[in-house]
Design a protein around this motif. Sequence first.
Motif, PDB file in Angstrom:
ATOM      1  N   HIS A  85      98.947 -78.108  82.391  1.00 55.26           N
ATOM      2  CA  HIS A  85      99.404 -79.008  83.445  1.00 55.26           C
ATOM      3  C   HIS A  85     100.733 -78.482  83.971  1.00 55.26           C
ATOM      4  N   VAL A  86     101.219 -79.088  85.017  1.00 54.89           N
ATOM      5  CA  VAL A  86     102.523 -78.735  85.551  1.00 54.89           C
ATOM      6  C   VAL A  86     103.533 -79.762  85.053  1.00 54.89           C
ATOM      7  N   ASN A  87     104.624 -79.267  84.481  1.00 56.55           N
ATOM      8  CA  ASN A  87     105.747 -80.126  84.131  1.00 56.55           C
ATOM      9  C   ASN A  87     106.653 -80.147  85.340  1.00 56.55           C
ATOM     10  N   VAL A  88     106.762 -81.303  85.977  1.00 57.63           N
ATOM     11  CA  VAL A  88     107.559 -81.437  87.190  1.00 57.63           C
ATOM     12  C   VAL A  88     108.920 -82.024  86.816  1.00 57.63           C
ATOM     13  N   ILE A  89     109.963 -81.246  87.095  1.00 55.36           N
ATOM     14  CA  ILE A  89     111.328 -81.702  86.855  1.00 55.36           C
ATOM     15  C   ILE A  89     111.780 -82.426  88.122  1.00 55.36           C
ATOM     16  N   ASP A  92     115.889 -85.482  91.410  1.00 56.60           N
ATOM     17  CA  ASP A  92     116.516 -86.678  91.973  1.00 56.60           C
ATOM     18  C   ASP A  92     116.462 -87.868  91.022  1.00 56.60           C
ATOM     19  N   LYS A  93     115.503 -87.861  90.099  1.00 58.13           N
ATOM     20  CA  LYS A  93     115.330 -88.986  89.184  1.00 58.13           C
ATOM     21  C   LYS A  93     115.727 -88.650  87.748  1.00 58.13           C
ATOM     22  N   ASN A  94     116.081 -87.377  87.514  1.00 58.54           N
ATOM     23  CA  ASN A  94     116.456 -86.919  86.178  1.00 58.54           C
ATOM     24  C   ASN A  94     115.370 -87.254  85.146  1.00 58.54           C
ATOM     25  N   GLU A  95     114.133 -86.901  85.478  1.00 55.04           N
ATOM     26  CA  GLU A  95     113.019 -87.121  84.562  1.00 55.04           C
ATOM     27  C   GLU A  95     112.003 -86.000  84.712  1.00 55.04           C
ATOM     28  N   ILE A  96     111.103 -85.935  83.744  1.00 53.17           N
ATOM     29  CA  ILE A  96     110.035 -84.940  83.755  1.00 53.17           C
ATOM     30  C   ILE A  96     108.714 -85.690  83.775  1.00 53.17           C
ATOM     31  N   ILE A  97     107.846 -85.303  84.696  1.00 54.22           N
ATOM     32  CA  ILE A  97     106.511 -85.909  84.742  1.00 54.22           C
ATOM     33  C   ILE A  97     105.470 -84.810  84.613  1.00 54.22           C
ATOM     34  N   ASP A  98     104.318 -85.166  84.087  1.00 54.05           N
ATOM     35  CA  ASP A  98     103.194 -84.245  83.972  1.00 54.05           C
ATOM     36  C   ASP A  98     102.259 -84.465  85.148  1.00 54.05           C
ATOM     37  N   VAL A  99     101.797 -83.369  85.731  1.00 50.50           N
ATOM     38  CA  VAL A  99     100.824 -83.451  86.810  1.00 50.50           C
ATOM     39  C   VAL A  99      99.643 -82.565  86.431  1.00 50.50           C
ATOM     40  N   ASP A 100      98.488 -83.193  86.283  1.00 52.11           N
ATOM     41  CA  ASP A 100      97.274 -82.436  85.984  1.00 52.11           C
ATOM     42  C   ASP A 100      96.767 -81.785  87.257  1.00 52.11           C
ATOM     43  N   ILE A 101      96.548 -80.491  87.174  1.00 53.15           N
ATOM     44  CA  ILE A 101      95.964 -79.755  88.296  1.00 53.15           C
ATOM     45  C   ILE A 101      94.960 -78.772  87.732  1.00 53.15           C
ATOM     46  N   ASN A 102      94.101 -78.290  88.586  1.00 53.22           N
ATOM     47  CA  ASN A 102      93.140 -77.281  88.167  1.00 53.22           C
ATOM     48  C   ASN A 102      93.819 -75.921  88.254  1.00 53.22           C
ATOM     49  N   ILE A 106      94.453 -69.569  88.392  1.00 53.71           N
ATOM     50  CA  ILE A 106      95.540 -68.770  87.822  1.00 53.71           C
ATOM     51  C   ILE A 106      95.052 -68.055  86.573  1.00 53.71           C
ATOM     52  N   ILE A 107      94.401 -68.783  85.704  1.00 49.49           N
ATOM     53  CA  ILE A 107      93.912 -68.195  84.455  1.00 49.49           C
ATOM     54  C   ILE A 107      92.902 -67.092  84.743  1.00 49.49           C
ATOM     55  N   GLN A 108      92.012 -67.314  85.707  1.00 41.92           N
ATOM     56  CA  GLN A 108      91.014 -66.301  86.054  1.00 41.92           C
ATOM     57  C   GLN A 108      91.677 -65.051  86.630  1.00 41.92           C
ATOM     58  N   GLN A 109      92.670 -65.226  87.487  1.00 38.64           N
ATOM     59  CA  GLN A 109      93.369 -64.070  88.057  1.00 38.64           C
ATOM     60  C   GLN A 109      94.053 -63.250  86.960  1.00 38.64           C
ATOM     61  N   LEU A 110      94.648 -63.930  86.010  1.00 38.97           N
ATOM     62  CA  LEU A 110      95.272 -63.224  84.895  1.00 38.97           C
ATOM     63  C   LEU A 110      94.229 -62.523  84.042  1.00 38.97           C
ATOM     64  N   LYS A 111      93.109 -63.196  83.808  1.00 42.00           N
ATOM     65  CA  LYS A 111      92.023 -62.611  83.025  1.00 42.00           C
ATOM     66  C   LYS A 111      91.486 -61.352  83.712  1.00 42.00           C
ATOM     67  N   ASN A 112      91.381 -61.398  85.038  1.00 42.92           N
ATOM     68  CA  ASN A 112      90.915 -60.231  85.797  1.00 42.92           C
ATOM     69  C   ASN A 112      91.841 -59.029  85.624  1.00 42.92           C
ATOM     70  N   LYS A 113      93.090 -59.279  85.304  1.00 45.12           N
ATOM     71  CA  LYS A 113      94.056 -58.206  85.082  1.00 45.12           C
ATOM     72  C   LYS A 113      94.108 -57.799  83.605  1.00 45.12           C
ATOM     73  N   GLY A 114      93.216 -58.370  82.805  1.00 44.30           N
ATOM     74  CA  GLY A 114      93.164 -58.030  81.392  1.00 44.30           C
ATOM     75  C   GLY A 114      94.093 -58.856  80.525  1.00 44.30           C
ATOM     76  N   ILE A 115      94.600 -59.947  81.069  1.00 43.15           N
ATOM     77  CA  ILE A 115      95.532 -60.801  80.332  1.00 43.15           C
ATOM     78  C   ILE A 115      94.771 -62.005  79.770  1.00 43.15           C
ATOM     79  N   ASN A 116      94.834 -62.149  78.452  1.00 41.87           N
ATOM     80  CA  ASN A 116      94.178 -63.269  77.786  1.00 41.87           C
ATOM     81  C   ASN A 116      95.191 -64.389  77.599  1.00 41.87           C
ATOM     82  N   VAL A 117      95.098 -65.435  78.395  1.00 39.32           N
ATOM     83  CA  VAL A 117      96.050 -66.538  78.343  1.00 39.32           C
ATOM     84  C   VAL A 117      95.798 -67.380  77.102  1.00 39.32           C
ATOM     85  N   ILE A 118      96.823 -67.508  76.291  1.00 42.95           N
ATOM     86  CA  ILE A 118      96.756 -68.342  75.094  1.00 42.95           C
ATOM     87  C   ILE A 118      97.284 -69.733  75.410  1.00 42.95           C
ATOM     88  N   ASN A 119      98.351 -69.768  76.165  1.00 44.35           N
ATOM     89  CA  ASN A 119      98.955 -71.030  76.567  1.00 44.35           C
ATOM     90  C   ASN A 119      99.630 -70.794  77.910  1.00 44.35           C
TER      91      ASN A 119
END
Length: 134
Positions: A85-89, A92-102, A106-119
Amino acid sequence: MEIDPVEILRKKGLKVTPQRLAVLKLLSRGGHYSGEQIFEELKKNEPSISLSTVYNALEALESAGIINSFEANGITWYEMRRNPHVNVICEDKNEIIDVDINIDDIIQQLKNKGINVINLSVVAYADCSKIENK
């Protein structure tokens, strides 16, 4: 979501210690905490706990893949591990919120470059003033 911290630690092959249990229970409430915030919160019920003990527990939990950490504004923040997910800082509100996105793209593009995303950790700095309160 109710979790059994003892079961989680055992499944990951970690020794069940009072400190790890306390950190895990706190983080399972949700939200984002700095190591110092975790220390201050746990010290209320266990005055003898040390900051280094808290950081040792955080390191063990993160190494086991139970929790995540990310850097923002010079602070390391900890949260329960969940789907990417995206951690949104919200500056203006001095807080962190989580935003779920697909983020499969990004993971596929990295995989295409031979990068195995663990986290994957994505941090966005934002003005959240137009977000309506729930």
